[in-house]
Write a protein that holds these residues in place. Structure first.
Motif, PDB file in Angstrom:
ATOM      1  N   LYS A   1       0.736  -1.084  -0.076  1.00 22.21           N
ATOM      2  CA  LYS A   1      -0.114   0.059   0.048  1.00 22.21           C
ATOM      3  C   LYS A   1       0.979   1.204   0.080  1.00 22.21           C
ATOM      4  CE  LYS A   1      -3.863  -2.123   2.574  1.00 22.21           C
ATOM      5  NZ  LYS A   1      -4.775  -1.837   1.350  1.00 22.21           N
ATOM      6  N   PRO A   2       0.329   2.328  -0.571  1.00 21.04           N
ATOM      7  CA  PRO A   2       1.272   3.586  -0.630  1.00 21.04           C
ATOM      8  C   PRO A   2       1.387   3.973   0.836  1.00 21.04           C
ATOM      9  CG  PRO A   2      -0.959   3.822  -1.643  1.00 21.04           C
ATOM     10  CD  PRO A   2      -0.823   2.382  -1.289  1.00 21.04           C
ATOM     11  N   PRO A   3       2.253   4.953   1.195  1.00 19.01           N
ATOM     12  CA  PRO A   3       2.598   5.423   2.420  1.00 19.01           C
ATOM     13  C   PRO A   3       1.351   6.304   3.221  1.00 19.01           C
ATOM     14  CG  PRO A   3       4.468   5.869   1.235  1.00 19.01           C
ATOM     15  CD  PRO A   3       3.481   5.099   0.128  1.00 19.01           C
ATOM     16  N   ALA A   4       1.035   7.176   1.880  1.00 16.45           N
ATOM     17  CA  ALA A   4      -0.209   8.000   2.075  1.00 16.45           C
ATOM     18  C   ALA A   4      -1.611   7.483   1.391  1.00 16.45           C
ATOM     19  CB  ALA A   4       0.095   9.501   2.047  1.00 16.45           C
ATOM     20  N   MET A   5      -2.563   7.860   2.293  1.00 13.97           N
ATOM     21  CA  MET A   5      -3.860   7.395   1.415  1.00 13.97           C
ATOM     22  C   MET A   5      -4.797   8.420   1.949  1.00 13.97           C
ATOM     23  SD  MET A   5      -3.787   3.184   1.649  1.00 13.97           S
ATOM     24  CE  MET A   5      -5.334   2.822   0.657  1.00 13.97           C
TER      25      MET A   5
ATOM     26  N   TYR B   1     -16.792  23.359   5.116  1.00 16.26           N
ATOM     27  CA  TYR B   1     -16.283  22.153   5.626  1.00 16.26           C
ATOM     28  C   TYR B   1     -14.964  22.003   6.100  1.00 16.26           C
ATOM     29  CZ  TYR B   1     -20.654  21.004   2.799  1.00 16.26           C
ATOM     30  OH  TYR B   1     -21.971  21.349   2.113  1.00 16.26           O
ATOM     31  N   THR B   2     -14.680  21.396   7.126  1.00 20.74           N
ATOM     32  CA  THR B   2     -13.272  21.412   7.753  1.00 20.74           C
ATOM     33  C   THR B   2     -12.796  20.009   7.621  1.00 20.74           C
ATOM     34  OG1 THR B   2     -14.309  21.152  10.066  1.00 20.74           O
ATOM     35  CG2 THR B   2     -14.018  23.230   9.275  1.00 20.74           C
ATOM     36  N   SER B   3     -13.555  18.957   7.230  1.00 23.79           N
ATOM     37  CA  SER B   3     -12.981  17.652   7.190  1.00 23.79           C
ATOM     38  C   SER B   3     -13.886  16.886   6.193  1.00 23.79           C
ATOM     39  CB  SER B   3     -13.176  16.716   8.684  1.00 23.79           C
ATOM     40  OG  SER B   3     -12.739  15.573   8.355  1.00 23.79           O
ATOM     41  N   VAL B   4     -13.389  17.202   4.820  1.00 23.60           N
ATOM     42  CA  VAL B   4     -14.041  16.442   3.579  1.00 23.60           C
ATOM     43  C   VAL B   4     -13.350  14.941   3.349  1.00 23.60           C
ATOM     44  CG1 VAL B   4     -14.415  16.605   1.145  1.00 23.60           C
ATOM     45  CG2 VAL B   4     -14.698  18.644   2.600  1.00 23.60           C
ATOM     46  N   ILE B   5     -11.985  15.212   3.422  1.00 21.44           N
ATOM     47  CA  ILE B   5     -11.005  14.165   3.384  1.00 21.44           C
ATOM     48  C   ILE B   5      -9.774  14.344   4.227  1.00 21.44           C
ATOM     49  CG2 ILE B   5     -11.612  13.625   1.105  1.00 21.44           C
ATOM     50  CD1 ILE B   5      -8.931  14.533   0.105  1.00 21.44           C
ATOM     51  N   LYS B   6      -9.455  12.987   4.631  1.00 22.93           N
ATOM     52  CA  LYS B   6      -8.210  12.607   5.649  1.00 22.93           C
ATOM     53  C   LYS B   6      -7.302  12.262   4.626  1.00 22.93           C
ATOM     54  CE  LYS B   6     -10.510  12.058   9.821  1.00 22.93           C
ATOM     55  NZ  LYS B   6      -9.771  13.349  10.651  1.00 22.93           N
ATOM     56  N   VAL B   7      -6.226  12.868   4.754  1.00 29.02           N
ATOM     57  CA  VAL B   7      -4.683  12.259   3.934  1.00 29.02           C
ATOM     58  C   VAL B   7      -3.713  11.658   5.158  1.00 29.02           C
ATOM     59  CG1 VAL B   7      -2.896  12.662   2.587  1.00 29.02           C
ATOM     60  CG2 VAL B   7      -4.772  14.117   2.259  1.00 29.02           C
ATOM     61  N   CYS B   8      -3.710  10.382   5.153  1.00 33.83           N
ATOM     62  CA  CYS B   8      -3.119   9.721   6.350  1.00 33.83           C
ATOM     63  C   CYS B   8      -1.818   9.079   5.781  1.00 33.83           C
ATOM     64  CB  CYS B   8      -4.192   8.591   7.078  1.00 33.83           C
ATOM     65  SG  CYS B   8      -5.788   9.324   7.523  1.00 33.83           S
ATOM     66  N   ASN B   9      -0.960   8.886   6.677  1.00 33.57           N
ATOM     67  CA  ASN B   9       0.369   8.296   6.772  1.00 33.57           C
ATOM     68  C   ASN B   9       0.291   7.060   7.603  1.00 33.57           C
ATOM     69  OD1 ASN B   9       3.011   7.565   6.392  1.00 33.57           O
ATOM     70  ND2 ASN B   9       3.823   9.276   7.061  1.00 33.57           N
ATOM     71  N   TYR B  10      -0.579   6.002   7.056  1.00 36.55           N
ATOM     72  CA  TYR B  10      -0.633   4.817   8.093  1.00 36.55           C
ATOM     73  C   TYR B  10       0.419   3.703   7.683  1.00 36.55           C
ATOM     74  CZ  TYR B  10      -5.203   6.547   9.792  1.00 36.55           C
ATOM     75  OH  TYR B  10      -6.273   6.935  10.302  1.00 36.55           O
TER      76      TYR B  10
END
Length: 188
Positions: free
Chosen positions: A30-34, A78-87
């Motif tokens: 999986k990519p580092p960020a999704m 809108y303050t949280s449309v998408i999250k960009v995560c480094n899981y």
């Protein structure tokens, strides 16, 4: 003399060729960020913000499709449309937003008076700015945003719709505009 010139020409034309074999092993992870749906997708049962994904086989890329509703005459944030995560990464990631512009012409873009995407701090975008447009002014890059391993950032949106929009278009279903914003990520 001619023999000397021929000898020099032969030396210049001579090449040495050798082969060094390399094997390239291709693996997958999986990519580092999704990207994931943000908290705003749960407001009012997801009536105002929707996030979906699809794979464009012609371009060979995953596309996140985000649909938001703007309220006529009222600035809508809108303050949280998408999250960009480094899981999945083990180092921090730098993410930058890049405005690419209009994807398709709907014929209704003139009713969108402002559209911006970025990271909110309170009720305003943070110091890294936002991408999009306000009137005829375009904002092309925002960020970079640092995302440590195991963390996420929220990206929000601001939209302002002309209050004079015909009521037949203000139905929550008619697409007024379609724009591309890339999230360019790099490992630190």
């Amino acid at each position: 003399m001619a023999l000397a010139a021929l000898a020099v020409a032969a030396l210049v034309a001579a090449t040495v060729t050798f082969t060094n074999v390399t094997y390239w092993l291709i693996n997958a992870t999986k990519p580092p960020a999704m990207k994931y749906p943000g908290a705003d997708t749960a407001v009012a049962g997801g009536k105002y913000v929707k996030v979906s994904y699809y794979y464009d086989s012609d371009k060979g890329i995953n596309i996140t499709r985000i649909s938001i509703i703007g309220f006529t005459g009222d600035p809508t944030n809108y303050t949280s449309v998408i999250k960009v995560c480094n899981y999945y990464g083990t180092t921090s990631i730098q993410a930058q937003l890049v405005w690419r512009g209009q994807v398709a012409n709907t014929g209704y873009e003139q009713y969108i008076k402002a559209f911006l995407v970025g990271r909110f701090s309170g009720s305003k975008f943070d110091s890294a700015g936002a991408v999009g447009f306000v009137g005829t002014t375009t904002y092309n890059t925002a960020g970079p945003y640092t995302i440590p391993p195991g963390a996420c950032i929220d990206l929000g949106a601001h939209v302002r719709i002309d209050p004079a929009i015909p009521s037949s278009l203000a139905n929550g279903k008619t697409v007024l505009g379609q724009y591309q914003i890339d999230i360019v990520m790099s490992l630190q």
